[in-house]
Motif scaffolding. Structure first.
Motif, PDB file in Angstrom:
ATOM      1  N   THR A  71       0.841  -1.202   0.000  1.00  0.00           N
ATOM      2  CA  THR A  71       0.000   0.000   0.000  1.00  0.00           C
ATOM      3  C   THR A  71       0.877   1.254   0.000  1.00  0.00           C
ATOM      4  O   THR A  71       0.687   2.166  -0.806  1.00  0.00           O
ATOM      5  CB  THR A  71      -0.912  -0.001   1.248  1.00  0.00           C
ATOM      6  N   THR A  87       6.704   4.609  10.666  1.00  0.00           N
ATOM      7  CA  THR A  87       5.798   4.975  11.759  1.00  0.00           C
ATOM      8  C   THR A  87       6.585   5.315  13.020  1.00  0.00           C
ATOM      9  O   THR A  87       6.042   5.836  13.974  1.00  0.00           O
ATOM     10  CB  THR A  87       4.850   3.803  12.102  1.00  0.00           C
ATOM     11  N   ASN A  98      -3.657  -5.943   2.253  1.00  0.00           N
ATOM     12  CA  ASN A  98      -2.593  -4.943   2.325  1.00  0.00           C
ATOM     13  C   ASN A  98      -3.056  -3.689   3.056  1.00  0.00           C
ATOM     14  O   ASN A  98      -2.320  -3.101   3.849  1.00  0.00           O
ATOM     15  CB  ASN A  98      -2.113  -4.562   0.921  1.00  0.00           C
ATOM     16  N   LEU A  99      -4.285  -3.307   2.772  1.00  0.00           N
ATOM     17  CA  LEU A  99      -4.815  -2.113   3.403  1.00  0.00           C
ATOM     18  C   LEU A  99      -4.945  -2.313   4.917  1.00  0.00           C
ATOM     19  O   LEU A  99      -4.541  -1.447   5.706  1.00  0.00           O
ATOM     20  CB  LEU A  99      -6.177  -1.778   2.790  1.00  0.00           C
ATOM     21  N   GLU A 134      -1.576  -2.146   6.499  1.00  0.00           N
ATOM     22  CA  GLU A 134      -1.022  -0.802   6.637  1.00  0.00           C
ATOM     23  C   GLU A 134      -1.730  -0.019   7.738  1.00  0.00           C
ATOM     24  O   GLU A 134      -1.089   0.705   8.505  1.00  0.00           O
ATOM     25  CB  GLU A 134      -1.113  -0.061   5.286  1.00  0.00           C
ATOM     26  N   ASN A 170      -0.320  -1.232  10.914  1.00  0.00           N
ATOM     27  CA  ASN A 170       1.035  -0.723  11.093  1.00  0.00           C
ATOM     28  C   ASN A 170       1.048   0.732  11.560  1.00  0.00           C
ATOM     29  O   ASN A 170       1.785   1.114  12.465  1.00  0.00           O
ATOM     30  CB  ASN A 170       1.775  -0.867   9.748  1.00  0.00           C
ATOM     31  N   LEU A 171       0.189   1.541  10.949  1.00  0.00           N
ATOM     32  CA  LEU A 171       0.150   2.960  11.303  1.00  0.00           C
ATOM     33  C   LEU A 171      -0.366   3.156  12.734  1.00  0.00           C
ATOM     34  O   LEU A 171       0.154   3.987  13.481  1.00  0.00           O
ATOM     35  CB  LEU A 171      -0.728   3.734  10.311  1.00  0.00           C
ATOM     36  N   TRP A 207      -0.194   0.967  15.156  1.00  0.00           N
ATOM     37  CA  TRP A 207       0.843   0.436  16.037  1.00  0.00           C
ATOM     38  C   TRP A 207       1.974   1.454  16.224  1.00  0.00           C
ATOM     39  O   TRP A 207       2.465   1.676  17.329  1.00  0.00           O
ATOM     40  CB  TRP A 207       1.378  -0.872  15.454  1.00  0.00           C
ATOM     41  N   GLY A 208       2.376   2.065  15.116  1.00  0.00           N
ATOM     42  CA  GLY A 208       3.465   3.048  15.176  1.00  0.00           C
ATOM     43  C   GLY A 208       3.117   4.192  16.118  1.00  0.00           C
ATOM     44  O   GLY A 208       3.913   4.580  16.982  1.00  0.00           O
TER      45      GLY A 208
END
Lengths: 121, 318
Positions: free
Chosen positions: A12, A84, B216-217, B220, B223-224, B226-227
Motif C-alpha cells: 500500500t 511509523t 494490504n490495506l 497498513e 502498522n500505522l 501500532w506506530g
C-alpha cells in the motif's frame, strides 16, 4: 535506470509513494524489504535517493542503511527514512548511518516533493 | 464518543418484579442489558458475538432442572462468558442443581446489589484501563482511518469489554504490543465484502479490488496505528519488560474462534466508516488483549497523539 528507490514491505505504501513520484515525473524502483533493497541498489548505479521504511521482514531499514554505507561502501546515495517510528534512539542510529532525513508516516507527497527532486538530481 | 467503558450482557430473567432493579443496576454500572426471551436465546447468542457476561435467573427455565439445562447449553456454546445467577432468597450457589452450580461464577439477590457490583468488577470489568489510553487509542485510530479513507466519515462507538472469543468478519490482523506496562496484542477485525466494495469505489479504482488489496490495506492500517501507539505509550525498546514468556494463540476457523490463552477480557472499539454518497458502512473492530502482562499503574503517556499528529508526513532533515 531509476533515480529513486522506495523500500517498504507494505505494498500500500510502496505503491502510494512510487505512484506519486512517478506522476511527478521521477523514475522510481521499488523493493519489498531491506535485503531486496540492497540488491536493487547494487544493481542500479543510477539511484540517487533511497526512501526506506524501518520495520520490515528479512532486513530492517536501519540495518539496510548501515549496510549501504558499510558493506556496499556507497557514501553518496541520499537516504530518507519513511516510517511509523519517531523514537529518538532510532533517529540517532539513522543519523549515525548517514541518513539525511526522517519522515513519520503517513506519507504526504506534496510536502516533500521538492526536496526529493533535489536529492534525486 | 463516551470514554466510559461499557459491557454488553444478556439478561436472562423473566421476573417482572426484579426487572426494574436489574435495569437500574445495568444503567448505573455501565452494562448494556439485552433482555432475551427463552424462545430466541440461541439465535441471540449466535448474532451477539461481543458479550461481556450473562445475568441469569434461577427460574429462567421454569423448573430448576430446566434452568440448569438451558444454562448448560449456553455454557457449552460460550464457556468464556461468566454466568451470574440471581437467586430468590440468598446470594449463594448452594442449593442450585449440580450442573448450574458448576458453571455459574457467582450468585446475587436484588435486595443486595452492592454485592453484585463487586461480582461485576471481578468477572466482567476485571481489568482497569487508564482513560488517557482509551482516549488515545480512539484518537490514533480515527486519525489513521481518516488518512486512509479520506472520503469516508469515521465514527467510534463507546468502547466496551468483551469476554467472547468469537471472530468478527473474515479478515483480521494481529500486532504484538510489548512494553514495560503491557504485553499482549492489538487485533483488527473486519468483513471483507463491504471493504472490497468501498475500495472499488475509491479514487484509484481500476479493476475490481481483490482480497489481497484488502489484506494490504488492513496491514497498513494496523502498522500505522501500532506506530503511533508505540510513540505515545511505549517509547524506547530499553524500557521493555524482561519477560519473554509467550503462550500459543489458538484459532479455530470452523468456529470462528480465537483464544489468547487467558481469561482476561478484550477492550473493544468499534469503528464505522460511512460513505455519505451511498450510505454504505464498513465496520472495523479493534481489540486490545493484554494476555501476557498488564500493569496499568505503570502506564505512561509519553506524548499526546493529538499534539504530535500535526508533524506526521513532514520531512525532518538532519
Amino acid at each position: 535506470m531509476a533515480r529513486i528507490l522506495v523500500v517498504d514491505d507494505s505494498s500500500t505504501v510502496r505503491d502510494e509513494v512510487a505512484n506519486f513520484l512517478k506522476a511527478s515525473g521521477l523514475e522510481v524502483a521499488t523493493a519489498v524489504d531491506g535485503k531486496d533493497g540492497l540488491g536493487k541498489l547494487k544493481a542500479d548505479p543510477g539511484i540517487k535517493l533511497v526512501i526506506v521504511d524501518v520495520n520490515m521482514p528479512n532486513m530492517d531499514g536501519l540495518t539496510m542503511v548501515e549496510k549501504i554505507r558499510g558493506e556496499l561502501g556507497n557514501s553518496t546515495v541520499h537516504l530518507i527514512m519513511l516510517t511509523t517510528e519517531s523514537n529518538a534512539n532510532m533517529k540517532v542510529r539513522g543519523k549515525a548511518a548517514g541518513v539525511k532525513g526522517w519522515i513519520v508516516k503517513p506519507f504526504n507527497g506534496p510536502a516533500v516533493l521538492e526536496t526529493f527532486k533535489q536529492l534525486a538530481a | 464518543m463516551n470514554e466510559e467503558i461499557v459491557s454488553k450482557v444478556l439478561v436472562l430473567d423473566n421476573s417482572l418484579e426484579h426487572a426494574e432493579p436489574i435495569k437500574r443496576f445495568c444503567e448505573e454500572h455501565n452494562l448494556v442489558g439485552l433482555k432475551v426471551r427463552k424462545s430466541r436465546l440461541m439465535s441471540v447468542l449466535r448474532t451477539n458475538i461481543d458479550l461481556g457476561g450473562i445475568l441469569y435467573s434461577e427460574t429462567y427455565g421454569g423448573s430448576p432442572e430446566e434452568s440448569a439445562e438451558i444454562a448448560l447449553l449456553i455454557h457449552a456454546a460460550r464457556p468464556e462468558l461468566p454466568i451470574i445467577v440471581r437467586r430468590e432468597s440468598e446470594a449463594t450457589l448452594a442449593g442450585l442443581p449440580d450442573g448450574l452450580r458448576r458453571i455459574a461464577c457467582a450468585a446475587y439477590v436484588t435486595s443486595d446489589m452492592v454485592a453484585l457490583s463487586k461480582v461485576i468488577d471481578e468477572y466482567i470489568f476485571s481489568l482497569m484501563y487508564p482513560n488517557a489510553l482509551v482516549r488515545g487509542i480512539v484518537e490514533i485510530t480515527q486519525a489513521v482511518l481518516g488518512g486512509q479513507f479520506k472520503t469516508l466519515a469515521i465514527g467510534c462507538e463507546t468502547p466496551y469489554i468483551v469476554h467472547d472469543r468469537l471472530i468478527f468478519g473474515e479478515l483480521f490482523s494481529l500486532m504484538p504490543l510489548e512494553s514495560a506496562w503491557c504485553r499482549g496484542y492489538m487485533m483488527l477485525q473486519t468483513e471483507e465484502a463491504p471493504l472490497l466494495e468501498m475500495l472499488g469505489r475509491g479514487p484509484d479504482a481500476g479493476a475490481a479490488a481483490g482480497f489481497r488489496a484488502v489484506n494490504n490495506l488492513l496491514g497498513e492500517v494496523t502498522n500505522l496505528i501500532w506506530g503511533s501507539f508505540k510513540n505515545c505509550y511505549i517509547g524506547a525498546a530499553a524500557a521493555l519488560a524482561d519477560s519473554q514468556i509467550q503462550v500459543p494463540l489458538i484459532v479455530n476457523h470452523k468456529h470462528k474462534y480465537i483464544s489468547f490463552g487467558t481469561e482476561n477480557p478484550q477492550l473493544r472499539f468499534r469503528f464505522t466508516l460511512t460513505d455519505a454518497d451511498t450510505g454504505r458502512i464498513v465496520k472495523l473492530d479493534q481489540s486490545f488483549v493484554f494476555n501476557l502482562s498488564w500493569s496499568p499503574e505503570d502506564f505512561k503517556e509519553l506524548a499526546r497523539f493529538a499534539d504530535g499528529h500535526g508533524d506526521a508526513g513532514e520531512l525532518e532533515l538532519f
